[in-house]
Design an enzyme around this catalytic site. Structure first.
Site, PDB file in Angstrom:
ATOM      1  N   ARG A 183      33.977  26.854  29.510  1.00 19.60           N
ATOM      2  CA  ARG A 183      34.830  27.329  30.609  1.00 19.60           C
ATOM      3  C   ARG A 183      36.265  27.491  30.113  1.00 19.60           C
ATOM      4  O   ARG A 183      36.983  28.389  30.536  1.00 19.60           O
ATOM      5  CB  ARG A 183      34.765  26.379  31.821  1.00 19.60           C
TER       6      ARG A 183
ATOM      7  N   TYR B  17      42.986  48.908  47.331  1.00 20.15           N
ATOM      8  CA  TYR B  17      41.578  48.522  47.339  1.00 20.15           C
ATOM      9  C   TYR B  17      41.284  47.604  48.537  1.00 20.15           C
ATOM     10  O   TYR B  17      41.986  46.613  48.755  1.00 20.15           O
ATOM     11  CB  TYR B  17      41.265  47.827  46.014  1.00 20.15           C
TER      12      TYR B  17
ATOM     13  N   ASP C 275      48.024  46.579  39.879  1.00 19.49           N
ATOM     14  CA  ASP C 275      46.585  46.827  39.717  1.00 19.49           C
ATOM     15  C   ASP C 275      46.454  48.174  39.006  1.00 19.49           C
ATOM     16  O   ASP C 275      46.725  49.224  39.590  1.00 19.49           O
ATOM     17  CB  ASP C 275      45.914  46.840  41.101  1.00 19.49           C
TER      18      ASP C 275
ATOM     19  N   LYS D  40      35.254  48.741  36.093  1.00 19.32           N
ATOM     20  CA  LYS D  40      35.407  50.181  36.224  1.00 19.32           C
ATOM     21  C   LYS D  40      35.565  50.840  34.847  1.00 19.32           C
ATOM     22  O   LYS D  40      34.663  50.770  34.046  1.00 19.32           O
ATOM     23  CB  LYS D  40      36.568  50.480  37.177  1.00 19.32           C
TER      24      LYS D  40
HETATM   25  C1  LIG Z   1      36.919  47.478  42.149  1.00 16.77           C
HETATM   26  C2  LIG Z   1      38.368  47.253  42.315  1.00 16.77           C
HETATM   27  C3  LIG Z   1      38.890  45.957  42.447  1.00 16.77           C
HETATM   28  C4  LIG Z   1      38.004  44.727  42.526  1.00 16.77           C
HETATM   29  O1  LIG Z   1      37.335  44.482  41.340  1.00 16.77           O
HETATM   30  P1  LIG Z   1      35.865  43.820  41.249  1.00 16.77           P
HETATM   31  O2  LIG Z   1      35.575  43.870  39.798  1.00 16.77           O
HETATM   32  O3  LIG Z   1      34.956  44.646  42.094  1.00 16.77           O
HETATM   33  O4  LIG Z   1      35.986  42.427  41.778  1.00 16.77           O
HETATM   34  C5  LIG Z   1      40.258  45.821  42.539  1.00 16.77           C
HETATM   35  N1  LIG Z   1      41.089  46.899  42.517  1.00 16.77           N
HETATM   36  C6  LIG Z   1      40.613  48.154  42.387  1.00 16.77           C
HETATM   37  C7  LIG Z   1      41.570  49.294  42.356  1.00 16.77           C
HETATM   38  C8  LIG Z   1      39.250  48.375  42.286  1.00 16.77           C
HETATM   39  O5  LIG Z   1      38.798  49.635  42.190  1.00 16.77           O
END
Ligand SMILES: *Cc1c(COP(=O)(O)O)cnc(C)c1O
Length: 379
Positions: free
Chosen positions: A46, A98, A170, A195
């Site tokens: 961890r 998001y 983000d 993504k």
């Molecule tokens: C998918 C997404 C998230 C969240 O991420 P996860 O891997 O699904 O927990 C946060 N911000 C954006 C812009 C996203 O597209």
């Protein structure tokens, strides 16, 4: 080193015990010590795992930062940033972001006494006006999901610095290949590695990248204390994904431009939201802070009934109807009922996210097939 070279070589040292060119998947929970407290830097997985460390050093390098920390999902990475705060602190956040981030902020952290002010961050003055002595964090997303709004990262970073407030960006939609917020003055970059970083729709993961030593120590403490770490297999997959990020992104950008222009010229399409159009309100800022415009876009139809949108959403064959984005395959999504269903309808409508909006994640297939698929579905 140039980005393309970094994507392939960052974090990749041949395995010291065998010379394996690819970082092994260290599928182990613990590490044997020679004597109590005498070990090779690894105690318990961890806290330390060699596969995760290799990934974290690659993530830091490609995002032009000093440190990276990987988490079990994008929202777990966001959650770790929120845990830097105390009850009574205020966060200024973008009003178009998001849905899961909005849900985490309002449904989980509000009840711990953290206050959120949502504002249109495309106008930096709004952020300036929202700052109070209690503000501790500014959270922005650019381009935004799903309306592709652009926020000027350098302008917000200047406001944050003056007020001594952390800025977290983000950067999921742009990926490190198209945009590096730390170079523009942000303190933390967050990614859903699920993504573009992974790129193959086969893993859930998140990360944070930062430069400041003390901030890294605080976030590492949260990572190991709260335990939302990714497994070694998932770290291996993201590490492998990064090796082709630059070639995938180039094709996402090409196909994105082709599809955006096709949609804009289609007689049945009303509006296309894509930040690569010269008349997009954020174009000048996008040009300044991004290296390309990517494969994400949204559009509405002239017949803007929900039924018509749902008809198109159910009629594509190559574009699969699914949440998520950034994979090699193209996806089509209905934000109002899918990715953004956790945002109350009035909030959504106020920010321009209508019930008939359709979002595309344009993949890296042949562009002729993609256009053909959309053309048939729009009809
Ligand atoms: C998918 C997404 C998230 C969240 O991420 P996860 O891997 O699904 O927990 C946060 N911000 C954006 C812009 C996203 O597209």
């Amino acid at each position: 080193m140039e980005l393309a070279t970094l994507m392939i070589h960052a974090g990749a040292e041949p395995d010291p015990s065998t010379g394996a060119i690819m970082t092994p998947i260290y599928q182990t929970s613990t590490f044997v010590q020679q004597a109590p407290g005498v070990h090779k830097g690894y105690e318990y997985a961890r806290s330390q795992n060699p596969t995760r460390f290799a990934l974290e050093s690659a993530l830091a390098a490609i995002e032009q930062g000093k440190y990276a920390l990987a988490f079990s999902s994008g929202v777990a990475a966001t959650d770790a940033v929120l845990k830097l705060l105390q009850p009574g602190d205020e966060v200024i956040a973008a009003n178009d972001m998001y849905g899961g981030t909005y849900r985490l902020f309002t449904k989980v952290y509000e009840k711990f006494g953290i206050h959120f002010k949502f504002t249109d961050t495309t106008l930096p003055q709004n952020v300036q006006n929202a700052i109070s002595p209690k503000t501790k964090l500014i959270w922005i997303e650019t381009p935004t999901n799903p309306l592709m709004n652009i926020t000027d990262i350098a302008a917000i970073a200047a406001i944050a610095k003056k007020a001594n407030v952390l800025l977290c960006v983000d950067n999921t939609f742009a990926s490190p290949f198209l945009q590096n917020p730390l170079l523009l003055g942000a303190d933390i970059v967050m990614h859903s590695a699920t993504k573009y970083l992974s790129g193959h729709s086969d893993v859930i993961q998140g990360c944070l990248v930062m430069n400041d030593d003390a901030l890294r120590d605080q976030l590492y403490f949260i990572q190991k204390s709260c335990g939302a770490v990714p497994g070694p297999m998932d770290c291996f997959l993201v590490l492998r994904g990064i090796k082709t990020l630059h070639v995938r992104m180039e094709r996402h950008c090409e196909n994105g431009a082709t599809v955006a222009h096709f949609l804009r010229n289609h007689p049945k399409v009303a509006h296309v939201y894509w930040c690569g159009f010269e008349d997009h309100p954020g174009y000048a800022v996008a040009q300044k802070q991004m290296r390309g415009y990517g494969g994400m876009m949204s559009f509405t139809l002239k017949d803007d009934s929900v039924e018509n949108a749902k008809r198109v959403l159910s009629s594509t064959h190559l574009f699969s109807l699914a949440e998520s984005l950034g994979g090699v395959e193209s996806l089509i999504n209905h934000p109002a009922s899918m990715t953004h269903a956790s945002i109350p309808r009035e909030e959504r409508l106020k920010n321009g996210l209508t019930d008939s909006l359709i979002r595309l994640s344009v993949g890296i297939e042949d562009e002729k097939d993609l256009i053909d698929d959309l053309n048939k579905a729009i009809g």
